[in-house]
Design an enzyme around this catalytic site. Structure first.
Site, mmCIF file in Angstrom:
data_model
loop_
_atom_site.group_PDB
_atom_site.id
_atom_site.type_symbol
_atom_site.label_atom_id
_atom_site.label_comp_id
_atom_site.label_asym_id
_atom_site.label_seq_id
_atom_site.Cartn_x
_atom_site.Cartn_y
_atom_site.Cartn_z
ATOM 1 N N HIS A 156 21.612 35.726 39.745
ATOM 2 C CA HIS A 156 22.222 34.642 38.940
ATOM 3 C C HIS A 156 21.969 34.852 37.450
ATOM 4 O O HIS A 156 21.928 33.893 36.694
ATOM 5 C CB HIS A 156 21.685 33.259 39.349
ATOM 6 C CG HIS A 156 21.703 32.997 40.819
ATOM 7 N ND1 HIS A 156 22.753 32.368 41.450
ATOM 8 C CD2 HIS A 156 20.800 33.300 41.787
ATOM 9 C CE1 HIS A 156 22.498 32.270 42.747
ATOM 10 N NE2 HIS A 156 21.315 32.838 42.981
ATOM 11 N N SER A 277 32.877 45.632 12.259
ATOM 12 C CA SER A 277 33.794 44.515 12.071
ATOM 13 C C SER A 277 34.485 44.688 10.727
ATOM 14 O O SER A 277 33.905 45.215 9.780
ATOM 15 C CB SER A 277 33.006 43.205 12.108
ATOM 16 O OG SER A 277 33.683 42.204 11.365
ATOM 17 N N LYS A 283 27.876 43.987 11.414
ATOM 18 C CA LYS A 283 28.126 44.013 12.853
ATOM 19 C C LYS A 283 28.272 45.399 13.453
ATOM 20 O O LYS A 283 28.770 46.328 12.832
ATOM 21 C CB LYS A 283 29.390 43.202 13.177
ATOM 22 C CG LYS A 283 29.140 41.717 13.002
ATOM 23 C CD LYS A 283 29.965 40.914 13.959
ATOM 24 C CE LYS A 283 29.449 41.045 15.371
ATOM 25 N NZ LYS A 283 30.341 40.420 16.321
ATOM 26 N N GLU A 290 33.385 47.145 26.323
ATOM 27 C CA GLU A 290 34.345 46.040 26.470
ATOM 28 C C GLU A 290 35.696 46.555 26.955
ATOM 29 O O GLU A 290 36.346 45.954 27.812
ATOM 30 C CB GLU A 290 34.505 45.286 25.147
ATOM 31 C CG GLU A 290 33.324 44.370 24.849
ATOM 32 C CD GLU A 290 33.363 43.758 23.456
ATOM 33 O OE1 GLU A 290 32.609 42.832 23.214
ATOM 34 O OE2 GLU A 290 34.142 44.225 22.597
#
Ligand code: ARG
Length: 459
Positions: A156, A277, A283, A290
């Site tokens: 979980h 970014s 960033k 992804e």
């Protein structure tokens, strides 16, 4: 230009027809398979006395020249030719005259396309297997470095029990092993040649299907011609196998994304596989994992698309089946690039052992060990579970991890707890106590590594 099949037609075809009907823009990818199939077919026709040797030689030389023209970018593609099969046959006839027109004896585009596509699927399957094996080797080499790198195992997404990073990676090793096995099994199931099935019913010419099958690297000819020109199971299995592999990759990608957050900090993805970014200069984004996660969607879509195309189709060939190619090309390209980038991404990532070790000290990860300790002293498991819960509550109230409680503190919860408990609550000890096959203990992990290595040698 008149179509090759225009004998019975009296009107010109609509200009939209070519654009809608033609597969040439995408099936030209199959030129090498088409030529290999035609050469095998022509040689066999020669052996069987259906073509004479001169014709066979002219056909082979013509086809070889066409292959060179295509590979050197000199071939003149004309969408009016409809598909790769007719484009090549037309050019062959331009080059060698009437012998070119004899190549299609005892063959139809239906068995021809089934053959070309199957050859392509088999070749790509071999490449995917090789890349998956390289991925498993990469996982093994990282795992070997980390059999004592402790991290929180989770259920979980909550801290559960201490495990080693090697053990976590080997779970993916086991998944990718199953993927290899699936590709191998599909490969073997479909390693039969449809060539010579002709339109649907076979041919009255005395061809030798065994011969062409062997020549093209198949196990033998397919069983039933009607099925062979209608069957796209080989493509569907490839799509399913890639979809499942991508699902596995997406789970690993998701973990890489989580692990590289500021909150976790378990790994650092190399600059070579991260992006910045456009507005926030600080960033570093995990775009590669992804995209691996995101591309899984198109692999599922491609499988669904072809399953739907094939649903309810009457035997034998229907033009619907031309829709089989682009989805397979897309899934193959997606699977290949995903494997190719995942391998160096893993090789170059930094593993932050300290952050993992710190995380293990949060969440009372050796609670199950305390319960097991009590069970060994005759306490029924349910009661041991309850007592351990009390110890966890005490640790929480003192702002400590269960593994940090003193003997006195532990004995205040239950008198049966002895001095030997603390070595059991040590988090490394907890990890290395799970020695049964498939467990996270050092020896068990070493066995898993050895088993995977042995399997890699054999497969
Ligand atoms: N271009 C077709 C395909 O990709 C080749 C087979 C055509 N056969 C036919 N009978 N029209 O499926």
């Amino acid at each position: 230009m008149a179509k090759m099949w225009s004998g019975r037609f009296s009107q010109e075809v609509s200009s939209l027809l070519d654009e809608f009907n033609a597969s040439l823009p995408f099936d030209k990818k199959l030129y090498a398979q088409d030529i290999a199939g035609s050469i095998a077919h022509a040689k066999m026709l020669g052996k069987q006395g259906i073509l004479d040797q001169k014709e066979v030689e002219a056909i082979i030389q013509g086809l070889q020249q066409i292959q060179r023209e295509i590979e050197e970018g000199k071939f003149c593609w004309d969408i009016g030719d409809e598909d790769i099969h007719m484009a090549i046959e037309k050019r062959l006839t331009q080059l060698i005259g009437d012998a070119g027109k004899k190549l299609h004896t005892a063959r139809s585009r239906n068995d021809q396309v089934a053959l070309d596509f199957r050859l392509y699927v088999q070749e790509q399957t071999r490449e995917l297997i090789a890349l998956l094996k390289e991925l498993i080797e990469t996982i093994l080499s990282i795992a070997k470095e980390h059999t004592q790198t402790i991290m929180p195992g989770m259920t979980h997404l909550q801290h559960a029990q201490p495990i080693s990073f090697a053990y976590h990676l080997l779970a993916y090793g086991a998944m990718f092993k199953r993927d290899v096995e699936r590709f191998v099994s599909s490969y073997e199931r479909h390693n039969y040649s449809p060539l010579g099935c002709a339109a649907l019913a076979g041919t009255p010419h005395p061809i030798d299907r065994e011969e062409t099958a062997r020549e093209l690297g198949f196990q033998g000819p397919t069983l039933n011609c009607l099925d062979s020109v209608s069957d796209r199971d080989f493509a569907l299995e490839l799509l399913f196998n890639i979809a499942t592999m991508m699902m596995h990759i997406s789970r690993l990608a998701e973990e890489l994304i989580i692990w590289s957050t500021q909150e976790f900090g378990f790994i650092t993805i190399s600059d070579a596989y991260a992006t910045g970014s456009s507005i926030m200069p600080q960033k570093k984004n995990p775009d590669v994992p992804e995209l691996l996660r995101g591309k899984t969607g198109r692999a599922y879509g491609n499988l669904m698309a072809l399953l739907t195309v094939m649903k309810g189709l009457p035997l034998a060939y229907n033009k619907d089946m031309q829709e089989d190619k682009e989805v397979v090309f897309d899934s193959v390209a997606t699977g290949m690039i995903s494997l190719k980038i995942l391998i160096p991404l893993l090789k170059t990532m930094e593993v932050n052992r300290e952050r993992m070790a710190q995380a293990v000290e949060q969440g009372h990860l050796s609670a199950t060990d305390l319960a097991d300790y009590l069970v060994e002293r005759g306490v029924p498991f349910r009661q041991a579970h309850f007592i351990t819960g009390k110890a966890v509550a005490l640790a929480e109230s003192l702002g400590k991890d269960l593994s940090q409680l003193s003997l006195e503190e532990l004995r205040s919860v239950d008198e049966r707890i002895g001095a030997d408990v603390q070595e059991r609550l040590n988090l490394f000890a907890s990890m290395n106590a799970r020695k049964t096959p498939g467990g996270t203990a050092q020896e068990a992990v070493a066995d898993q590594i050895a088993a995977l290595e042995r399997w890699l040698q054999e497969v």
